[in-house]
Design a protein around this motif. Sequence first.
Motif, PDB file in Angstrom:
ATOM      1  N   ARG A 280       0.823  -1.222   0.000  1.00  0.00           N
ATOM      2  CA  ARG A 280       0.000   0.000   0.000  1.00  0.00           C
ATOM      3  C   ARG A 280       0.854   1.268   0.000  1.00  0.00           C
ATOM      4  NH1 ARG A 280      -5.633  -0.914   3.285  1.00  0.00           N
ATOM      5  NH2 ARG A 280      -5.877  -3.086   2.734  1.00  0.00           N
TER       6      ARG A 280
ATOM      7  N   ILE B 175       2.216   4.678  -1.920  1.00  0.00           N
ATOM      8  CA  ILE B 175       1.671   5.617  -2.902  1.00  0.00           C
ATOM      9  C   ILE B 175       2.621   5.619  -4.096  1.00  0.00           C
ATOM     10  CG2 ILE B 175       1.032   8.014  -3.331  1.00  0.00           C
ATOM     11  CD1 ILE B 175       0.381   8.268  -0.344  1.00  0.00           C
ATOM     12  N   SER B 176       2.132   5.168  -5.251  1.00  0.00           N
ATOM     13  CA  SER B 176       2.993   4.925  -6.420  1.00  0.00           C
ATOM     14  C   SER B 176       3.740   6.158  -6.887  1.00  0.00           C
ATOM     15  CB  SER B 176       2.154   4.409  -7.583  1.00  0.00           C
ATOM     16  OG  SER B 176       1.345   3.377  -7.174  1.00  0.00           O
ATOM     17  N   TRP B 177       3.125   7.331  -6.767  1.00  0.00           N
ATOM     18  CA  TRP B 177       3.730   8.548  -7.318  1.00  0.00           C
ATOM     19  C   TRP B 177       4.617   9.255  -6.311  1.00  0.00           C
ATOM     20  CZ3 TRP B 177      -1.450   7.349  -7.683  1.00  0.00           C
ATOM     21  CH2 TRP B 177      -2.259   7.803  -6.637  1.00  0.00           C
ATOM     22  N   LYS B 178       4.809   8.654  -5.134  1.00  0.00           N
ATOM     23  CA  LYS B 178       5.767   9.226  -4.187  1.00  0.00           C
ATOM     24  C   LYS B 178       6.985   8.317  -4.127  1.00  0.00           C
ATOM     25  CE  LYS B 178       4.593  11.896  -0.830  1.00  0.00           C
ATOM     26  NZ  LYS B 178       4.368  13.204  -1.430  1.00  0.00           N
TER      27      LYS B 178
ATOM     28  N   LEU C 192       5.740  10.415   4.938  1.00  0.00           N
ATOM     29  CA  LEU C 192       4.392  11.006   4.907  1.00  0.00           C
ATOM     30  C   LEU C 192       3.656  10.959   6.262  1.00  0.00           C
ATOM     31  CD1 LEU C 192       2.829  12.565   2.812  1.00  0.00           C
ATOM     32  CD2 LEU C 192       1.637  10.489   2.190  1.00  0.00           C
TER      33      LEU C 192
ATOM     34  N   PHE D 224      10.928   5.257  -7.163  1.00  0.00           N
ATOM     35  CA  PHE D 224       9.473   5.094  -7.071  1.00  0.00           C
ATOM     36  C   PHE D 224       9.135   3.613  -6.823  1.00  0.00           C
ATOM     37  CE2 PHE D 224       9.776   9.067  -9.483  1.00  0.00           C
ATOM     38  CZ  PHE D 224       8.947   9.853  -8.694  1.00  0.00           C
TER      39      PHE D 224
ATOM     40  N   ALA E 165       7.225   1.385  -8.062  1.00  0.00           N
ATOM     41  CA  ALA E 165       7.122   0.452  -9.190  1.00  0.00           C
ATOM     42  C   ALA E 165       8.488  -0.098  -9.611  1.00  0.00           C
ATOM     43  CB  ALA E 165       6.464   1.151 -10.368  1.00  0.00           C
ATOM     44  N   ARG E 166       9.542   0.625  -9.240  1.00  0.00           N
ATOM     45  CA  ARG E 166      10.891   0.168  -9.617  1.00  0.00           C
ATOM     46  C   ARG E 166      11.559  -0.630  -8.502  1.00  0.00           C
ATOM     47  NH1 ARG E 166      12.815   3.008 -14.213  1.00  0.00           N
ATOM     48  NH2 ARG E 166      11.222   4.465 -14.900  1.00  0.00           N
TER      49      ARG E 166
ATOM     50  N   LEU F  82      -5.588   2.839  -0.484  1.00  0.00           N
ATOM     51  CA  LEU F  82      -4.771   3.999  -0.091  1.00  0.00           C
ATOM     52  C   LEU F  82      -5.536   4.893   0.872  1.00  0.00           C
ATOM     53  CD1 LEU F  82      -2.857   5.250  -3.278  1.00  0.00           C
ATOM     54  CD2 LEU F  82      -2.013   3.880  -1.385  1.00  0.00           C
TER      55      LEU F  82
ATOM     56  N   ASP G 221      -1.859  14.398  -1.840  1.00  0.00           N
ATOM     57  CA  ASP G 221      -1.013  13.241  -2.135  1.00  0.00           C
ATOM     58  C   ASP G 221      -1.752  12.027  -2.675  1.00  0.00           C
ATOM     59  OD1 ASP G 221       1.605  14.224  -1.412  1.00  0.00           O
ATOM     60  OD2 ASP G 221       0.821  14.373   0.612  1.00  0.00           O
ATOM     61  N   ILE G 222      -3.076  12.002  -2.537  1.00  0.00           N
ATOM     62  CA  ILE G 222      -3.807  10.830  -3.049  1.00  0.00           C
ATOM     63  C   ILE G 222      -4.781  11.232  -4.158  1.00  0.00           C
ATOM     64  CG2 ILE G 222      -5.354   8.912  -2.454  1.00  0.00           C
ATOM     65  CD1 ILE G 222      -4.022   8.855   0.301  1.00  0.00           C
TER      66      ILE G 222
ATOM     67  N   MET H 297      -3.281  13.294  -7.424  1.00  0.00           N
ATOM     68  CA  MET H 297      -2.413  12.490  -8.298  1.00  0.00           C
ATOM     69  C   MET H 297      -3.179  11.344  -8.953  1.00  0.00           C
ATOM     70  SD  MET H 297       0.457  13.821  -8.751  1.00  0.00           S
ATOM     71  CE  MET H 297       1.369  12.497  -9.497  1.00  0.00           C
ATOM     72  N   SER H 298      -4.254  10.861  -8.297  1.00  0.00           N
ATOM     73  CA  SER H 298      -5.086   9.832  -8.936  1.00  0.00           C
ATOM     74  C   SER H 298      -5.814  10.418 -10.134  1.00  0.00           C
ATOM     75  CB  SER H 298      -6.122   9.281  -7.950  1.00  0.00           C
ATOM     76  OG  SER H 298      -5.495   8.737  -6.837  1.00  0.00           O
TER      77      SER H 298
ATOM     78  N   ARG I  71       6.264  10.519 -14.082  1.00  0.00           N
ATOM     79  CA  ARG I  71       7.588   9.893 -14.098  1.00  0.00           C
ATOM     80  C   ARG I  71       7.691   8.688 -13.162  1.00  0.00           C
ATOM     81  NH1 ARG I  71       7.885  14.030 -10.534  1.00  0.00           N
ATOM     82  NH2 ARG I  71       9.443  13.979  -8.892  1.00  0.00           N
ATOM     83  N   TRP I  72       6.712   8.523 -12.290  1.00  0.00           N
ATOM     84  CA  TRP I  72       6.720   7.383 -11.373  1.00  0.00           C
ATOM     85  C   TRP I  72       6.325   6.084 -12.056  1.00  0.00           C
ATOM     86  CZ3 TRP I  72       1.854   5.275 -10.968  1.00  0.00           C
ATOM     87  CH2 TRP I  72       0.797   6.103 -11.362  1.00  0.00           C
ATOM     88  N   ARG I  73       5.728   6.196 -13.255  1.00  0.00           N
ATOM     89  CA  ARG I  73       5.283   4.980 -13.944  1.00  0.00           C
ATOM     90  C   ARG I  73       6.470   4.274 -14.583  1.00  0.00           C
ATOM     91  NH1 ARG I  73      -0.272   6.374 -17.154  1.00  0.00           N
ATOM     92  NH2 ARG I  73      -1.614   6.213 -15.351  1.00  0.00           N
ATOM     93  N   VAL I  74       6.447   2.946 -14.538  1.00  0.00           N
ATOM     94  CA  VAL I  74       7.500   2.187 -15.210  1.00  0.00           C
ATOM     95  C   VAL I  74       7.107   2.079 -16.668  1.00  0.00           C
ATOM     96  CG1 VAL I  74       8.681  -0.023 -15.362  1.00  0.00           C
ATOM     97  CG2 VAL I  74       8.059   0.905 -13.150  1.00  0.00           C
ATOM     98  N   ARG I  75       7.980   2.608 -17.559  1.00  0.00           N
ATOM     99  CA  ARG I  75       7.650   2.522 -18.977  1.00  0.00           C
ATOM    100  C   ARG I  75       8.020   1.146 -19.499  1.00  0.00           C
ATOM    101  NH1 ARG I  75      10.438   7.396 -19.114  1.00  0.00           N
ATOM    102  NH2 ARG I  75      12.081   6.411 -20.304  1.00  0.00           N
TER     103      ARG I  75
ATOM    104  N   ASP J  33      11.654   0.375 -20.204  1.00  0.00           N
ATOM    105  CA  ASP J  33      12.652   0.445 -19.119  1.00  0.00           C
ATOM    106  C   ASP J  33      13.114  -0.936 -18.684  1.00  0.00           C
ATOM    107  OD1 ASP J  33      12.701   3.095 -19.139  1.00  0.00           O
ATOM    108  OD2 ASP J  33      11.448   3.401 -17.376  1.00  0.00           O
TER     109      ASP J  33
END
Lengths: 201, 265
Positions: free
Chosen positions: A73, A75-78, A86, A118, A120-121, B160, B177-178, B181-182, B258-262, B265
């Motif tokens: 759980r 937060i993916s973008w943090k 946080l 992040f 996801a990595r 979340l 923060d939630i 960004m969602s 940028r947090w997404r895994v492309r 990558d």
Amino acid sequence: MIEFDRVTKKYKDLTVLDDVSFSISRGEVVGMSGQSGVGKSTILKLIAGILQPSSGRVRIQASRLGYVFQESRLISWKTALGNVTLPLRARGICPYEASATGRRLMDWLGLHGFEDTFPARLSGGMQQRVALARALAIKPDLLLMDEPFNGLDPHLKDNIFNLLEKKIEKDLTTVLYVSHYLEELSRLASRTIHFKGGKLT
Amino acid sequence: MREHGCRAMKISEKLLAVLCSATGILLLLFLWQLASETMSGLVIASPEDTFQAFGKILTRTDFLSSHFCISMQRIFFGVTLGAAAGFVLGILAGVSRPFRLMLEPFRWVLMSVPAVIVIMVSMLWFGMGSIMVVFITSVLLSPIIYVSTIEGMSSVDPDLLEMAAIYRFSLWIKIRDIYLMSIAAPLASGVAIVVGNGVRVVILSEVLGANEGIGYVLSSARTNLDIPDLYALVLLSLLIVGITDFFLLKPAQRRLMRWRVRSDD
């Protein structure tokens, strides 16, 4: 610290907990076992205050609650550090102090160098360690863990347990730890409570 | 060594993408040239005449200081007001189901009614000029952002929110923060559509009911049968959308995501 007094929890017609009573003292590390769906996670959520009992009373004396979920759980973008800090930021801790605490904990859990990464990595094991760092960041007086290390390799799990044991002993944290594996529970817990059919056995 | 190989592969993939796009543009120019040679100059201006007219238009001081500036202001205010209204209403509708149900007929009407009807009605209400153009643009664009925002609000991960409740995050932290960004991913697509549509709607409104702006010049070029000017203004409209997309929206979107895994990558 935690007291369940004749607690029953129903979801519509389904009784998940049936007249459950138990108590956990301050600084105690208690394991909880039982098959899937017997209400272990419900107990943790009742303690965390995100569920209310259908009847009975739950009494908790804790000002700082740490919770490690089955899945991370995060937060993916943090970033990993952003996730860890946080809860501290939510408590009004200044960014500098929060960051220093977060970095120290991540270092301690073997995540040095991944602060700006992040989720996801990160691997599953790393994500769970970040989630543990997040729970420990606020120096919890009560730590709830819901099968947090399922699927981790035994060596990593062993390392995490060693670190946790030291931390719990040092901070006198009360811990309620849910797991299917009795050997895991006996490793960390001073006593274990077992659930079957919504009742304590 | 392996990292070096990966980087070389990424560069070659990017080079291939650039080559494909360049081929597409050359093909378009070739077909355009072919069509202009086979048809009358009163129907299709040749690429050469269009580029020459484009250069002339851009060097006309009255065009840049007056018509171009006014259209850009109208696009900016129309898109900003429309996006802001759609976003705020989308947030409220995402939080409150009764409010969403109440807004549903308005959304349906605005998304179904032909743009030209909104323009006609607005001309009756506001007369000709900037207020009418900005009003039409914001009214027609707000439902797009509204729908994107609602979509984002409904995709907020309940796990979340549960985590946030346990750690006692304040409402502000939850929003920042939630929730925001969602919403960001669907909203970014919505904004890209809105900017493209914004240029279209502003020019259409100016063609039908304004005394200044790119659309007005376009309308005059059509009346005077100045076909190269007409095509040059179409090219200018495309460039406005393209430049905004490539130099503003895409970089902002990349930074936000940028947090997404492309996949590469």
